[in-house]
Design a protein around this motif. Structure first.
Motif, PDB file in Angstrom:
ATOM      1  N   ILE A  33      40.375  57.002  62.281  1.00 13.51           N
ATOM      2  CA  ILE A  33      39.158  57.815  62.327  1.00 13.51           C
ATOM      3  C   ILE A  33      39.441  59.197  62.905  1.00 13.51           C
ATOM      4  N   VAL A  34      40.302  59.272  63.917  1.00 14.48           N
ATOM      5  CA  VAL A  34      40.552  60.545  64.590  1.00 14.48           C
ATOM      6  C   VAL A  34      42.021  60.830  64.847  1.00 14.48           C
ATOM      7  N   GLY A  35      42.901  60.090  64.225  1.00 13.42           N
ATOM      8  CA  GLY A  35      44.324  60.341  64.382  1.00 13.42           C
ATOM      9  C   GLY A  35      44.775  60.302  65.825  1.00 13.42           C
ATOM     10  N   GLU A  36      45.472  61.344  66.244  1.00  8.33           N
ATOM     11  CA  GLU A  36      46.028  61.386  67.598  1.00  8.33           C
ATOM     12  C   GLU A  36      44.961  61.612  68.672  1.00  8.33           C
ATOM     13  N   HIS A  37      43.719  61.779  68.274  1.00  6.82           N
ATOM     14  CA  HIS A  37      42.623  61.952  69.238  1.00  6.82           C
ATOM     15  C   HIS A  37      42.019  60.610  69.659  1.00  6.82           C
ATOM     16  N   ALA A  38      42.643  59.502  69.249  1.00  2.00           N
ATOM     17  CA  ALA A  38      42.095  58.174  69.542  1.00  2.00           C
ATOM     18  C   ALA A  38      41.959  57.924  71.044  1.00  2.00           C
ATOM     19  N   ALA A  39      42.946  58.310  71.814  1.00  2.73           N
ATOM     20  CA  ALA A  39      42.892  58.096  73.263  1.00  2.73           C
ATOM     21  C   ALA A  39      41.763  58.917  73.891  1.00  2.73           C
ATOM     22  N   TYR A  62      19.414  48.832  61.859  1.00  2.00           N
ATOM     23  CA  TYR A  62      20.550  48.871  60.946  1.00  2.00           C
ATOM     24  C   TYR A  62      20.494  50.109  60.059  1.00  2.00           C
ATOM     25  N   HIS A  63      21.629  50.406  59.414  1.00  4.21           N
ATOM     26  CA  HIS A  63      21.726  51.554  58.526  1.00  4.21           C
ATOM     27  C   HIS A  63      20.657  51.451  57.438  1.00  4.21           C
ATOM     28  N   THR A 121      26.598  59.490  61.032  1.00  2.00           N
ATOM     29  CA  THR A 121      25.869  60.685  61.458  1.00  2.00           C
ATOM     30  C   THR A 121      26.679  61.975  61.387  1.00  2.00           C
ATOM     31  N   TYR A 122      27.996  61.881  61.473  1.00  2.29           N
ATOM     32  CA  TYR A 122      28.807  63.099  61.482  1.00  2.29           C
ATOM     33  C   TYR A 122      28.616  63.921  60.201  1.00  2.29           C
ATOM     34  N   SER A 123      28.604  63.274  59.064  1.00  2.00           N
ATOM     35  CA  SER A 123      28.432  64.025  57.812  1.00  2.00           C
ATOM     36  C   SER A 123      27.078  64.732  57.784  1.00  2.00           C
ATOM     37  N   HIS A 124      26.048  64.102  58.334  1.00  2.49           N
ATOM     38  CA  HIS A 124      24.732  64.747  58.407  1.00  2.49           C
ATOM     39  C   HIS A 124      24.769  65.937  59.368  1.00  2.49           C
ATOM     40  N   HIS A 125      25.495  65.763  60.450  1.00  2.00           N
ATOM     41  CA  HIS A 125      25.650  66.843  61.429  1.00  2.00           C
ATOM     42  C   HIS A 125      26.313  68.073  60.774  1.00  2.00           C
ATOM     43  N   VAL A 126      27.388  67.843  60.043  1.00  2.00           N
ATOM     44  CA  VAL A 126      28.098  68.935  59.365  1.00  2.00           C
ATOM     45  C   VAL A 126      27.198  69.581  58.315  1.00  2.00           C
ATOM     46  N   TRP A 127      26.518  68.763  57.548  1.00  4.83           N
ATOM     47  CA  TRP A 127      25.604  69.267  56.520  1.00  4.83           C
ATOM     48  C   TRP A 127      24.497  70.105  57.159  1.00  4.83           C
ATOM     49  N   SER A 128      23.954  69.616  58.273  1.00  6.68           N
ATOM     50  CA  SER A 128      22.906  70.367  58.976  1.00  6.68           C
ATOM     51  C   SER A 128      23.424  71.719  59.439  1.00  6.68           C
ATOM     52  N   ASP A 129      24.658  71.755  59.940  1.00  3.48           N
ATOM     53  CA  ASP A 129      25.252  73.029  60.362  1.00  3.48           C
ATOM     54  C   ASP A 129      25.344  73.999  59.186  1.00  3.48           C
ATOM     55  N   LEU A 130      25.720  73.494  58.008  1.00  2.00           N
ATOM     56  CA  LEU A 130      25.808  74.346  56.819  1.00  2.00           C
ATOM     57  C   LEU A 130      24.438  74.896  56.430  1.00  2.00           C
ATOM     58  N   LEU A 131      23.422  74.053  56.481  1.00  2.00           N
ATOM     59  CA  LEU A 131      22.065  74.499  56.154  1.00  2.00           C
ATOM     60  C   LEU A 131      21.566  75.532  57.162  1.00  2.00           C
ATOM     61  N   LEU A 132      21.853  75.309  58.436  1.00  2.00           N
ATOM     62  CA  LEU A 132      21.464  76.280  59.464  1.00  2.00           C
ATOM     63  C   LEU A 132      22.140  77.629  59.225  1.00  2.00           C
ATOM     64  N   ALA A 133      23.410  77.587  58.833  1.00  2.00           N
ATOM     65  CA  ALA A 133      24.141  78.827  58.556  1.00  2.00           C
ATOM     66  C   ALA A 133      23.513  79.595  57.398  1.00  2.00           C
ATOM     67  N   GLU A 134      22.842  78.885  56.496  1.00  2.51           N
ATOM     68  CA  GLU A 134      22.135  79.529  55.381  1.00  2.51           C
ATOM     69  C   GLU A 134      20.719  79.949  55.756  1.00  2.51           C
ATOM     70  N   GLY A 135      20.316  79.684  56.998  1.00  2.00           N
ATOM     71  CA  GLY A 135      18.983  80.055  57.452  1.00  2.00           C
ATOM     72  C   GLY A 135      17.890  79.088  57.015  1.00  2.00           C
ATOM     73  N   TYR A 181      31.917  54.237  65.362  1.00  3.97           N
ATOM     74  CA  TYR A 181      31.731  54.115  63.915  1.00  3.97           C
ATOM     75  C   TYR A 181      30.396  54.695  63.475  1.00  3.97           C
ATOM     76  N   SER A 182      29.357  54.503  64.245  1.00  6.42           N
ATOM     77  CA  SER A 182      28.049  55.078  63.897  1.00  6.42           C
ATOM     78  C   SER A 182      28.162  56.590  63.784  1.00  6.42           C
ATOM     79  N   ALA A 183      28.828  57.187  64.759  1.00 12.08           N
ATOM     80  CA  ALA A 183      28.982  58.645  64.737  1.00 12.08           C
ATOM     81  C   ALA A 183      29.891  59.085  63.597  1.00 12.08           C
ATOM     82  N   ALA A 184      31.038  58.443  63.455  1.00 13.45           N
ATOM     83  CA  ALA A 184      32.041  58.897  62.474  1.00 13.45           C
ATOM     84  C   ALA A 184      31.614  58.646  61.035  1.00 13.45           C
ATOM     85  N   TRP A 185      31.055  57.492  60.750  1.00 14.32           N
ATOM     86  CA  TRP A 185      30.785  57.117  59.364  1.00 14.32           C
ATOM     87  C   TRP A 185      29.368  57.412  58.899  1.00 14.32           C
TER      88      TRP A 185
END
Length: 173
Positions: free
Chosen positions: A3-9, A80-81, A48-62, A42-46
């Motif tokens: 999920i995060v490579g060397e950032h696992a620790a 549940y999901h 909510t994270y994609s929604h977070h990134v998408w929201s940032d893109l929409l905010l950047a577009e105003g 897993y909840s965050a990575a699989w």
């Protein structure tokens, strides 16, 4: 690690075993102190994270962004999901024995938000708690549960680690 490579620790230190209390377990659940922490990551990575990134893109577009976390649990189905969909679309009546009165109350409020958003591009309106639009420097989301209120996104620190990992991955290309 995948999920995060060397950032696992770093992630394990942020969400250590035993740090997330689980309300319910199910027949196939082996339990253990690390299970709650793993589910949190897993909840965050699989989910909510994609929604977070998408929201940032929409905010950047105003564009206005309204985020929520559906936290309502019930004694039969837990949380549940996509569990919010029967609430948002007013379909709880189809399986009435699974729900309590508080579930129906939440469903009514959610339907108002969804209809307001479709009509006006803004979920706010009469007889619903205020749902703040997300701002670039704020990570607030609407908590949908027994009570409805604005709160800080619980996964912000996990997103920061995921962002670092994603930046490292993209620099490899």
């Amino acid at each position: 690690e995948p999920i995060v490579g060397e950032h696992a620790a770093e992630l394990a230190a942020l969400v250590p075993p035993g740090s997330v209390r689980r309300e319910q377990s199910f027949i196939i659940d082996q339990g253990g102190d690390a299970k709650g922490a793993l589910c949190e990551v897993y909840s965050a990575a699989w989910f909510t994270y994609s929604h977070h990134v998408w929201s940032d893109l929409l905010l950047a577009e105003g564009r206005p962004v309204y985020e929520y976390y559906f936290m309502k649990e019930n004694n039969v189905l837990s949380n549940y999901h996509a569990g919010e969909l029967p609430y948002a679309y007013g379909n709880l009546w189809r399986h009435r024995p699974l729900y309590q009165e508080s579930d129906f109350t939440l469903s009514e409020t959610m339907q108002k938000y969804w209809v307001n958003f479709v009509k006006n591009g803004d979920p706010n309106g009469e007889n619903v708690p205020e749902w703040e639009a997300r701002e670039e420097q704020s990570e607030r989301v609407l908590n949908l549960d027994e009570e409805i209120f604005m709160t800080e996104d619980p996964y912000v620190q996990i997103y920061e680690i995921l962002d670092e990992y994603q930046e490292e991955l993209s620099s490899d290309f």
